[in-house]
Design an enzyme around this catalytic site. Structure first.
Site, PDB file in Angstrom:
ATOM      1  N   ARG A 448       0.906  -1.560   0.334  1.00 33.82           N
ATOM      2  CA  ARG A 448      -0.026   0.231  -0.130  1.00 33.82           C
ATOM      3  C   ARG A 448       1.018   0.920   0.056  1.00 33.82           C
ATOM      4  O   ARG A 448       0.308   2.336  -0.500  1.00 33.82           O
ATOM      5  CB  ARG A 448      -0.728   0.275   1.224  1.00 33.82           C
ATOM      6  CG  ARG A 448      -1.925  -1.382   1.228  1.00 33.82           C
ATOM      7  CD  ARG A 448      -3.446  -0.873   1.760  1.00 33.82           C
ATOM      8  NE  ARG A 448      -3.882  -2.516   1.807  1.00 33.82           N
ATOM      9  CZ  ARG A 448      -3.565  -3.382   3.274  1.00 33.82           C
ATOM     10  NH1 ARG A 448      -2.572  -2.899   3.941  1.00 33.82           N
ATOM     11  NH2 ARG A 448      -4.620  -4.288   2.411  1.00 33.82           N
ATOM     12  N   VAL A 449       1.784   1.305   0.363  1.00 34.23           N
ATOM     13  CA  VAL A 449       2.635   2.152   1.019  1.00 34.23           C
ATOM     14  C   VAL A 449       4.275   2.402  -0.316  1.00 34.23           C
ATOM     15  O   VAL A 449       5.129   3.684  -0.574  1.00 34.23           O
ATOM     16  CB  VAL A 449       3.413   2.649   1.947  1.00 34.23           C
ATOM     17  CG1 VAL A 449       1.517   3.489   2.387  1.00 34.23           C
ATOM     18  CG2 VAL A 449       3.882   1.934   2.165  1.00 34.23           C
TER      19      VAL A 449
END
Ligand code: ATP
Ligand code: MG
Length: 590
Positions: A448-449
């Site tokens: 996600r990051v």
């Protein structure tokens, strides 16, 4: 409770060498009756082992003013100093400074009594003010940590042999919380959950101590993830990039190559100035030994610490191990270093915690885990961070591992940890056994990051790889049953198969950034369409070798500025095309 509840009659016990005179006795009685608000019956016993002075115990507390007690205090203070190292290897200056700086305290400590003991757990009565996580000292010298506070009893886990402790033994509070030694000295070493070396090497001189439980850095103290942590695995770096400070879960059934991914990621940090900590929880001792041997053989042990609590050790040690590893990593992070920490694995950690909690007679919840099992892992993983520049800019990247049963990611512990982490690499048995290794399921994995931390070159080279693979998988399912496919569909399938082949990577063969970019550029431009499946891996390796040997400036250029210009892209394609043409006999479609 002792100060507030009026006790009708309190019995106090005075141990002394010479009995007190009437006036002294009266003073003691007055002191006690004021403190406890009760009438006091004083029983006086002569005990020559105190050497001089007295020891007064009343209402769960002990007031020690004996020679024996003072010697004990001095012994502890010298031991504390010795932990910080002997000067010139001699004990004399240590003793001298110890004597000069020794301050005698009239100690009053809370003393409790062991009610029951077993399985590395003791239940203690009488420690009214003990705090959660406080270290307790048993009569025989074994230490324990408070884990469960009840109205009249305290449950604690033991850091040593429970055989010397028996019901009725005395326990004292120390007022300290549990900590582990940390420092550079531990690099290259294998230690247990309390930081004691278990590799047969010399003692380690720690640079300091850190509490095993520490609050996670707050938002202000953090910086967003912006630097990649390269694993060297094409399937991960291209599609699910990990950034320094991120937490990426590795999840899959047993024997699907989970440890292999973490190990390759560690090996790939060689020369990248990232320190690695591998925490083995509930593993077989032989697998840990093999892993350490592998690290040593490949010259990676120097920048690693292995914290090991194997399946044979007490549940309490397995419970402590990841926190101890995390404390060691935090030390480096606060020094401004980058650290990668692997927790292998947290499902076994949860099981150890469940066993421990059931022994502590806590109420079992879902799947018999205690109610705070989510907090068990969230407070551990929240401690990974990328610190702000003001705090030195260090980082701790965590790769927790979770084992699933029959691919069930919706079980209790897996869902908990999926929701705590910033993404997961999902490994699948079917892929693994079909030879697709690392067996990454592209559809169920996510980071996600990490995208923010991917280099420009990788981002550009990867292009629509994930999308193409997703399309291929969909098409594969649909076309299984039909035999007459049009040429366009057949080419799509061939392209997808080629991509899957390209992502296969042998263990212990991490690819550097420039190698990954070259492979991706060729793959996305469909160069592999002309190579039969079975030869793709061989072609990829031979081509990379050709690039390294014949075009080193292109490789180093990519490695230095990490951008993929149009010019470079064309250069890569023409070199690769030429190489394939020249070796058509070896790799081309016949
Ligand atoms: P466990 O559940 O027992 O912890 P695991 O999921 O950690 O297993 P590994 O021990 O990493 O799995 O790998 C299982 C086996 O597969 C090992 O023998 C390993 O050498 C092999 N293996 C893993 N990855 C690869 C790879 N990319 N290529 C070839 N073999 C591999
Ligand atoms: Mg494993």
């Amino acid at each position: 409770m002792t100060d507030k509840t009026p006790v009708e009659r309190l019995t106090a016990r005075l141990l002394c060498v010479t009995p007190p005179d009437a006036a002294q006795e009266e003073r003691m009685r007055r002191f006690l009756s004021q403190k406890y608000g009760a009438e006091v019956a004083l029983s006086i016993e002569i005990d020559p082992s105190l050497r001089s002075g007295f020891r007064l115990s009343a209402g769960g507390e002990v007031y020690d003013w004996s020679a024996e007690g003072r010697l004990q205090q001095f012994r502890e203070s010298v031991e504390q100093r010795a932990l910080h190292g002997l000067q010139d290897g001699s004990i004399i200056p240590l003793l001298k400074s110890g004597i000069q700086e020794f301050k005698l305290l009239a100690t009053s400590s809370e003393i409790g009594t062991v009610l029951s003991v077993g399985d590395g757990i003791a239940v203690v009565e009488g420690l009214e003010h003990a705090a959660y996580g406080e270290i307790l000292l048993f009569e025989c010298g074994v230490k324990g940590m408070v884990q469960d506070l009840r109205r009249h009893e305290t449950g604690c886990i033991l850091f040593g042999d429970d055989e010397e402790i028996e019901a009725g033994s005395r326990v004292a509070r120390t007022g300290k919380t549990a900590g582990v030694p940390v420092g550079e000295g531990f690099l290259g070493r294998v230690v247990d959950a309390l930081g004691r070396p278990i590799d047969g090497g010399p003692e380690v001189k720690p640079s300091g101590y850190r509490p095993i439980e520490e609050p996670a850095p707050g938002i202000i103290e953090r910086k967003s993830v912006d630097t990649p942590l390269e694993t060297g695995l094409l399937a991960i770096d291209a599609m699910f990039p990990i950034g320094r400070g991120q937490r990426e879960l590795i999840i899959g059934d047993r024997q699907t190559g989970k440890t292999a991914i973490a190990l390759d990621a560690i090996l790939n940090q060689k020369g990248k100035n990232v320190l690695c900590i591998y925490v083995a929880i509930g593993q077989k001792a032989s697998s840990v030994a093999q892993l350490v041997e592998n690290l040593r053989k490949r010259g990676a042990l120097d920048y690693c610490i292995v914290v090991s609590a194997t399946a044979g050790e007490e549940d309490t040690m397995q419970y402590i191990a990841p926190y101890a590893g995390c404390a060691m990593a935090e030390y480096f992070m606060h020094e401004g270093r980058d650290v990668l920490i692997v927790y292998d694995d947290l499902s076994k950690h949860a099981i150890a915690y469940r066993a421990m909690s059931l022994l502590l007679e806590r109420a079992p919840g879902r799947e018999a885990y205690p109610g705070d099992v989510f907090y068990l892992h969230s407070r551990l993983l929240e401690r990974s961070a990328h610190l702000s520049d003001a705090l030195g800019g260090g980082s701790m990247t965590a790769l927790p591992i979770v084992e699933t049963q029959a691919g069930d990611v919706s079980a209790y512990i897996p869902t908990n940890i999926i929701s705590i982490t910033d993404g997961q690499i999902f490994l699948e048995s079917d892929l693994f056994f079909a030879g697709q290794r690392p067996a990454v399921n592209v559809g169920l994995s996510v980071s996600r990051v990490g995208g923010a931390a991917q280099t420009k070159a990788m981002k550009r080279a990867t292009g629509a790889l994930r999308l193409d693979l997703a399309q291929y998988r969909e098409m594969e399912v649909f076309t299984q049953f039909s035999s007459d496919l049009d040429e366009n569909t057949r080419e799509q399938l061939r392209y997808g198969q080629g991509l899957m082949r390209m992502l296969r990577q042998k263990q212990y063969h991490p690819l550097s950034q420039h190698a990954q970019v070259i492979v991706l550029v060729c793959a996305m431009e469909r160069l592999f369409l002309n190579v039969p499946d079975a030869r793709i891996a061989a072609f990829r390796d031979a081509m990379l070798e050709h690039f390294e040997q014949e075009h080193p400036s292109l490789c180093t250029g990519l490695e230095e500025d990490r951008t993929l210009t149009d010019e470079r892209k064309q250069q890569i394609l023409s070199i690769a095309g030429d190489f394939l043409d020249k070796n058509a006999a070896r790799f081309g479609r016949n």
